[in-house]
Design an enzyme around this catalytic site. Structure first.
Site, PDB file in Angstrom:
ATOM      1  N   GLU A   1       2.770   5.204  -3.873  1.00 46.02           N
ATOM      2  CA  GLU A   1       2.780   6.138  -5.022  1.00 46.02           C
ATOM      3  C   GLU A   1       4.099   6.903  -5.131  1.00 46.02           C
ATOM      4  O   GLU A   1       4.467   7.228  -6.274  1.00 46.02           O
ATOM      5  CB  GLU A   1       1.595   7.100  -4.898  1.00 46.02           C
ATOM      6  CG  GLU A   1       0.250   6.440  -5.098  1.00 46.02           C
ATOM      7  CD  GLU A   1      -0.134   5.459  -3.972  1.00 46.02           C
ATOM      8  OE1 GLU A   1       0.249   5.727  -2.816  1.00 46.02           O
ATOM      9  OE2 GLU A   1      -0.778   4.447  -4.273  1.00 46.02           O
TER      10      GLU A   1
ATOM     11  N   ASP B   1       0.852  -1.200   0.000  1.00 44.12           N
ATOM     12  CA  ASP B   1       0.000   0.000   0.000  1.00 44.12           C
ATOM     13  C   ASP B   1       0.887   1.250   0.000  1.00 44.12           C
ATOM     14  O   ASP B   1       2.107   1.168   0.197  1.00 44.12           O
ATOM     15  CB  ASP B   1      -0.884  -0.050   1.262  1.00 44.12           C
ATOM     16  CG  ASP B   1      -1.982   1.013   1.267  1.00 44.12           C
ATOM     17  OD1 ASP B   1      -2.306   1.557   0.197  1.00 44.12           O
ATOM     18  OD2 ASP B   1      -2.506   1.285   2.368  1.00 44.12           O
TER      19      ASP B   1
ATOM     20  N   ASP C   1      -8.967   3.581  -2.937  1.00 46.45           N
ATOM     21  CA  ASP C   1     -10.050   3.958  -2.020  1.00 46.45           C
ATOM     22  C   ASP C   1     -11.293   4.451  -2.745  1.00 46.45           C
ATOM     23  O   ASP C   1     -11.536   5.658  -2.851  1.00 46.45           O
ATOM     24  CB  ASP C   1      -9.534   5.007  -1.034  1.00 46.45           C
ATOM     25  CG  ASP C   1      -8.381   4.467  -0.199  1.00 46.45           C
ATOM     26  OD1 ASP C   1      -8.195   3.235  -0.172  1.00 46.45           O
ATOM     27  OD2 ASP C   1      -7.667   5.281   0.422  1.00 46.45           O
TER      28      ASP C   1
HETATM   29  O1  MIG Z   1      -4.025   5.995   4.703  1.00 49.45           O
HETATM   30  O2  MIG Z   1      -3.914   0.737   5.596  1.00 49.45           O
HETATM   31  O3  MIG Z   1      -5.956   2.141   0.134  1.00 49.45           O
HETATM   32  O4  MIG Z   1      -6.978  -0.101   1.440  1.00 49.45           O
HETATM   33  O5  MIG Z   1      -7.101  -0.025   4.245  1.00 49.45           O
HETATM   34  C1  MIG Z   1      -4.825   4.879   4.393  1.00 49.45           C
HETATM   35  C2  MIG Z   1      -5.079   1.483   5.679  1.00 49.45           C
HETATM   36  C3  MIG Z   1      -3.958   3.686   4.208  1.00 49.45           C
HETATM   37  C4  MIG Z   1      -5.072   2.953   2.186  1.00 49.45           C
HETATM   38  C5  MIG Z   1      -5.511   1.766   1.396  1.00 49.45           C
HETATM   39  C6  MIG Z   1      -6.578   1.032   2.160  1.00 49.45           C
HETATM   40  C7  MIG Z   1      -6.072   0.621   3.525  1.00 49.45           C
HETATM   41  C8  MIG Z   1      -5.612   1.865   4.293  1.00 49.45           C
HETATM   42  N1  MIG Z   1      -4.596   2.581   3.526  1.00 49.45           N
END
Ligand code: MIG
Length: 771
Positions: free
Chosen positions: A407, A404, A475
């Site tokens: 980017e 996650d 999201d």
């Molecule tokens: O700032 O890990 O897209 O799927 O549950 C949010 C928490 C960070 C973004 C991801 C989402 C995940 C969430 N993350």
């Protein structure tokens, strides 16, 4: 004050002057093996042939060495042939005629028999605008554009423009751009012809499909680097996808368990909660294969740690999950907490593994753990280090890894451009950071898992990421609009080589209505990755949270997914061989059928070769569906329908409109509670009558190891021939034994005499006849 401001403004133009530099006329050119180098006073163009249908053009003022790419895994041909005339140089392959005009230098592509496919706009061609390089192309009156992967908006991208700049796009909508990923590859369609164009450049890039111009041109470009594109001249969208994935790679066979139902949440807060949810699936006999741990399993959000209180004995939790037939996927973020004594921080600092400012200082940004440094995934040694650290998870039995925030995301979203990765500044490589993280995760865990397939999932990506990872669309929100948008994102990702894709079913943000939750799960059956996920603080989302009646519908939907797994697994195999996605926009099979692009039909897709799925809002209980040319059957009713027209069908929450193509061969299995369970050993072959003979390539292997690379697979071609009145199965190729020992043939749409038949599933060629 006002006066001073004006004074400043008025001198600004004198200080800042953007140069426009043109490409100029050909001065000289030379051939060295497979490379044709063309020089103008201003710049240099290199042309390479990669295959009869792929030609690369790389235009630059200053070519950098060595020539490298994160996306491309193939080399150019060693030889190239051209002819020269007074005003042009021509390269001819069996499929493409590239006419390189000398004054000014322009690149114009034609079919081998001379029909124009894609040409420079002769006025502007390629030029430089400050540091940015741009190519203007002629726009054809009937030209449509599809592609760019994860981009909001319509299937046909004509009249819109896009930017690639990987972004943590929280709360995006159908107008948002950019999103999380960069796939600078599109397909153009006009005059009954197709072409593809891949701009392999990781800088911030731009695509304008006739959005901001008159109807004469489209353009694309990037903030730096070369005008480096691959032109695809194959005719047919599927052929172009095949070529694009030949060039950038295809996915490997996924672990079978990752195609089962996946249950996620931010977060299940303790091992106890994870186990409670898993047990509930088994108690309620709702099939499922995967549980997730989002960020709260960690100690203070430190990557590669377990929370000592809430996940005090991860091994014990894993043992119980395994006993129930579950796999666990854990999240990892790139941000490494700045804290002495924390292994990854100490090692990263000691070995200088983090991204830094040009003066050598480590870049610091804020994310979940607080102040963080960011691994420089562009370096081989850093990827090795990162990959090896997964023992913290693999040692207890985790085999899924969710990448996650890559980017990369930092609070504030605006990482200074002075940050360096390897020897490059952030703007040049930002769009590939997530891909390099996924590559490191895949490389490391593949080694650690000892011949078992890891499941890797990433949010950010660049062209070629299919070689390492599945992706999900970040999201989204729990609305009907997002369910439909999500389907378009999945379909569009499929055009750019990403076959293993999913959306947060139910929507990440906001609470879906029960109706939407039910509807979205019924679409989940037909999503390559079937995963439920929800934001922190939202209502619980598991199948049993929606009332008894809805639970029964969702259960049936998940069961349908498990029945279809032999069909789905074979579709994944097809993708490993051809690059064709699992979820295919109708533009792949029916590119010149106008209705496919209508807004009300643009979300429809083929799921594999045989099934047409029509996503419908949760409050629409009848709907119009467009069936392209051919004959179709509605899956739920068996009703036969003629294609080439719009049909009105009932779409209650228990029956998402799904249609079977006439002639389809669909292998189905019995319902099991997880992909690890054996089932009844009977493979059901559903034959849907049609006029022409059809083939289905059936593929099976152990679903978990890499032994298939050594020949441990089971593959055979199944052929339905209505004229010969037979269904034949070719002899088995490969050294794996099927987990099915009986074959049962189920006939649909046959007038008489075709009785259901159960026969032994033998390895030799076999034929089943009907009257
Ligand atoms: O700032 O890990 O897209 O799927 O549950 C949010 C928490 C960070 C973004 C991801 C989402 C995940 C969430 N993350």
């Amino acid at each position: 004050m006002a006066l001073l401001f004006c004074a400043l403004l008025s001198i600004a133009p004198a200080c800042y002057h953007m140069e426009i530099e043109i490409l100029g006329n050909v001065q000289s050119f030379k051939q060295q093996g497979g490379l044709l180098t063309i020089k103008t006073i201003e710049a240099e163009a290199k042309v390479y042939v990669y295959s009869p249908t792929i030609i690369r053009v790389n235009i630059s003022k200053k070519h950098s060495k060595p020539d490298s790419s994160y996306a491309v895994i193939r080399n150019a041909d060693a030889h190239l042939e051209f002819t020269e005339s007074a005003d042009a140089i021509e390269i001819n392959t069996t499929a493409i005629k590239l006419r390189i005009q000398k004054s000014p230098l322009r690149f114009n592509f034609f079919t081998a028999d001379g029909k124009p496919i894609s040409q420079d706009d002769n006025r502007f061609g390629t030029n430089w605008q400050g540091g940015r390089v741009v190519t203007y192309r002629k726009l054809y009156a009937d030209e449509k554009f599809i592609g760019l992967g994860e981009k909001a908006g319509n299937l046909d991208r004509r009249g819109t423009s896009y930017v690639n700049w990987n972004t943590d796009a929280v709360d995006y909508n159908n107008k948002s751009d950019p999103l999380y990923k960069t796939f600078p590859f599109f397909i153009g369609l006009h005059s009954g012809l197709t072409y593809g164009l891949f701009l392999d450049n990781t800088h911030k890039s731009y695509f304008d499909f006739g959005a901001t111009t008159d109807d004469e041109m489209s353009w694309f470009g990037a903030d730096g680097g070369d005008m480096n594109y691959y032109f695809f001249g194959a005719q047919g969208v599927a052929k172009i996808i095949e070529d694009y994935t030949w060039l950038t790679g295809r996915m490997e066979m996924p672990p079978l368990w990752s195609l089962g139902y996946q249950q996620c949440r931010w977060s299940y807060m303790s091992a106890k909660e994870v186990l409670k949810i898993a047990k509930t699936f088994r108690k309620k006999k709702i099939p499922a294969d995967v549980m997730y741990c989002d960020i709260d399993y960690m100690e203070g959000f430190k990557i590669f740690t377990w929370n000592k209180k809430t996940f005090s004995d991860p091994q014990a939790m894993m043992n119980e999950l395994k006993k129930m037939g579950f796999h666990l996927v854990t999240i990892v973020d790139p941000g490494i907490k700045i804290e002495e004594g924390y292994k990854q921080y100490d090692e990263g600092v000691a070995n200088d593994y983090f991204a830094k400012y040009p003066d050598g200082e480590n870049y610091t940004g804020y994310v979940w753990p607080g102040r963080c440094h960011f691994p420089d995934f562009f370096r081989d040694d850093v990827r090795e280090w990162w990959g090896a650290a997964f023992t913290a998870l693999t040692d207890v039995g985790v085999d899924g890894f969710w990448n996650d925030m890559n980017e990369p995301a930092a609070w504030g979203q605006n990482i200074p451009w002075m940050v360096k990765f390897a020897d490059k500044y952030m703007p040049e490589v930002r769009n590939a950071y997530g891909m390099q993280m996924a590559r490191a995760t895949y490389g490391g865990t593949r080694k650690l898992l000892n011949n078992k397939r890891p499941f890797v999932l990433t949010r950010a990506a660049y062209a070629g990421t299919q070689r390492y990872s599945a992706v999900w669309t970040g999201d989204n929100t729990g609305t009907d609009e997002h369910m439909l948008l999500g389907q378009r994102l999945v379909n569009s990702l499929g055009i750019t080589g990403m076959a293993f894709t999913g959306v947060d079913i139910g929507g990440f943000s906001a609470n879906p209505t029960p109706e939407l939750m039910v509807r979205w799960n019924s679409l989940g059956i037909y999503t390559p990755m079937f995963r439920n996920h929800a934001i922190k603080g939202s209502k619980m989302r598991e199948p049993w949270e929606w009332g008894d009646a809805n639970e029964q519908i969702i259960k049936k939907d998940i069961e349908q997914r498990y029945k279809l797994l032999p069909y789905i697994y074979s579709a994944f195999y097809q993708s490993t061989q051809t690059g064709l996605p699992i979820s295919r926009t109708l533009a792949i099979g029916f590119p010149f059928d106008e209705k496919v692009y209508f807004e009300r039909f643009q979300n429809q897709f083929m799921f594999g070769d045989a099934l047409l799925v029509a996503p419908v809002e949760s409050d629409k209980l009848t709907t119009d569906v467009y069936l392209p040319k051919g004959n179709w059957y509605q899956l739920s009713t068996g009703e036969k329908l003629k294609g080439g027209k719009i049909v009105k069908v009932a779409s209650p929450l228990t029956d998402l409109p799904v249609f079977v193509k006439a002639g389809a061969i669909i292998p189905i299995q019995s319902i099991t509670q997880s992909t690890a369970a054996k089932g009844d050993g009977i493979l059901q072959l559903h034959i849907w009558n049609g006029k022409e003979a059809t083939d289905f390539l059936y593929y099976e292997d152990d679903g978990s190891s890499y032994d298939y690379e050594q020949g441990a697979y089971y593959k055979r071609t199944i052929r339905f021939d209505p004229k010969k009145k037979s269904v034949t199965l070719s002899a088995v190729e490969g050294m794996f034994f099927s987990r099915f020992d009986k074959l049962s043939i189920v006939w649909h749409g046959f007038e008489r005499g075709a009785n259901d038949k159960v026969v032994d599933f033998v390895k030799e060629e076999m034929a089943v006849r009907f009257v």
